[in-house]
Design a protein around this motif. Structure first.
Motif, PDB file in Angstrom:
ATOM      1  N   GLU A   1       0.821  -1.212   0.000  1.00  0.00           N
ATOM      2  CA  GLU A   1       0.000   0.000   0.000  1.00  0.00           C
ATOM      3  C   GLU A   1       0.854   1.262   0.000  1.00  0.00           C
ATOM      4  O   GLU A   1       0.412   2.338  -0.384  1.00  0.00           O
ATOM      5  CB  GLU A   1      -0.937  -0.004   1.198  1.00  0.00           C
ATOM      6  N   TRP A   2       2.095   1.131   0.415  1.00  0.00           N
ATOM      7  CA  TRP A   2       3.033   2.249   0.451  1.00  0.00           C
ATOM      8  C   TRP A   2       3.162   2.921  -0.914  1.00  0.00           C
ATOM      9  O   TRP A   2       3.404   4.126  -1.006  1.00  0.00           O
ATOM     10  CB  TRP A   2       4.404   1.728   0.912  1.00  0.00           C
TER      11      TRP A   2
ATOM     12  N   LYS B   1      -1.872   8.373  -2.370  1.00  0.00           N
ATOM     13  CA  LYS B   1      -3.111   8.756  -1.682  1.00  0.00           C
ATOM     14  C   LYS B   1      -3.615   7.520  -0.943  1.00  0.00           C
ATOM     15  O   LYS B   1      -4.053   6.560  -1.572  1.00  0.00           O
ATOM     16  CB  LYS B   1      -4.126   9.201  -2.736  1.00  0.00           C
ATOM     17  N   PRO B   2      -3.541   7.537   0.392  1.00  0.00           N
ATOM     18  CA  PRO B   2      -3.961   6.342   1.125  1.00  0.00           C
ATOM     19  C   PRO B   2      -5.446   6.051   0.938  1.00  0.00           C
ATOM     20  O   PRO B   2      -6.247   6.953   0.745  1.00  0.00           O
ATOM     21  CB  PRO B   2      -3.645   6.680   2.581  1.00  0.00           C
TER      22      PRO B   2
ATOM     23  N   MET C   1      -7.607   2.327   9.523  1.00  0.00           N
ATOM     24  CA  MET C   1      -7.004   3.478  10.208  1.00  0.00           C
ATOM     25  C   MET C   1      -6.782   4.650   9.248  1.00  0.00           C
ATOM     26  O   MET C   1      -6.753   5.801   9.675  1.00  0.00           O
ATOM     27  CB  MET C   1      -5.671   3.074  10.845  1.00  0.00           C
ATOM     28  N   ASN C   2      -6.630   4.358   7.955  1.00  0.00           N
ATOM     29  CA  ASN C   2      -6.468   5.434   6.971  1.00  0.00           C
ATOM     30  C   ASN C   2      -7.698   6.323   6.907  1.00  0.00           C
ATOM     31  O   ASN C   2      -7.609   7.493   6.544  1.00  0.00           O
ATOM     32  CB  ASN C   2      -6.196   4.871   5.581  1.00  0.00           C
TER      33      ASN C   2
ATOM     34  N   ILE D   1      -7.471   9.648   8.524  1.00  0.00           N
ATOM     35  CA  ILE D   1      -6.820  10.734   7.781  1.00  0.00           C
ATOM     36  C   ILE D   1      -7.833  11.501   6.949  1.00  0.00           C
ATOM     37  O   ILE D   1      -7.743  12.709   6.785  1.00  0.00           O
ATOM     38  CB  ILE D   1      -5.714  10.158   6.877  1.00  0.00           C
ATOM     39  N   TRP D   2      -8.841  10.800   6.439  1.00  0.00           N
ATOM     40  CA  TRP D   2      -9.841  11.431   5.585  1.00  0.00           C
ATOM     41  C   TRP D   2     -10.936  12.119   6.393  1.00  0.00           C
ATOM     42  O   TRP D   2     -11.436  13.162   6.003  1.00  0.00           O
ATOM     43  CB  TRP D   2     -10.470  10.382   4.657  1.00  0.00           C
ATOM     44  N   VAL D   3     -11.327  11.527   7.493  1.00  0.00           N
ATOM     45  CA  VAL D   3     -12.468  12.034   8.252  1.00  0.00           C
ATOM     46  C   VAL D   3     -12.050  13.117   9.242  1.00  0.00           C
ATOM     47  O   VAL D   3     -12.774  14.095   9.441  1.00  0.00           O
ATOM     48  CB  VAL D   3     -13.178  10.867   8.985  1.00  0.00           C
TER      49      VAL D   3
END
Length: 127
Positions: free
Chosen positions: A85-86, A90-91, A96-97, A100-102
């Motif tokens: 995924e690295w 854009k994760p 857990m990612n 970052i968005w929320v």
């Protein structure tokens, strides 16, 4: 109160623009996909902008897969399976990612709510 609604409208507009349908032009699509994938040699640089040989080879793979009719998800998954995924700049918005968005939206809405509450208190105290 008007500025709060302007802020909400700006956030909604930003979300609509961010979720806009991708281009159907193959060259734009290839460039867009290349901008989503990290160059393993030039860390933090997308393969579409990296001058490294490996990045050029990865762009060739993207071109081949676009020509083969694969979807954007299939192409990004291809690279994710090989590099992890690295490799995605854009994760993904899952697990857990998702935080970052929320979290920025929650902070923005919470900050707007605090500002509205403080403005109301000032008005009540000044009357």
């Amino acid at each position: 109160m008007k500025s709060f609604w302007k802020l909400i409208m700006m956030v909604v507009f930003g979300l609509v623009v961010a979720c806009a349908k991708p281009s159907t032009d193959p060259n734009e699509r290839i460039k867009s996909l290349g901008s989503q994938i990290r160059c393993p040699v030039c860390r933090g640089v997308p393969v579409s902008e990296s001058p490294s040989t490996l990045a050029n080879e990865m762009m060739d793979v993207i071109r081949q897969q676009v020509a083969a009719g694969k979807s954007d998800e299939e192409i990004t998954k291809y690279f994710e399976e090989r590099y992890g995924e690295w490799i995605l700049l854009k994760p993904k918005a899952q697990g857990m990612n998702l935080t970052i968005w929320v979290l920025p939206v929650l902070v923005l809405l919470g900050g707007g709510a605090v500002i509205v509450i403080q403005l109301r208190r000032r008005r009540e105290n000044s009357i």
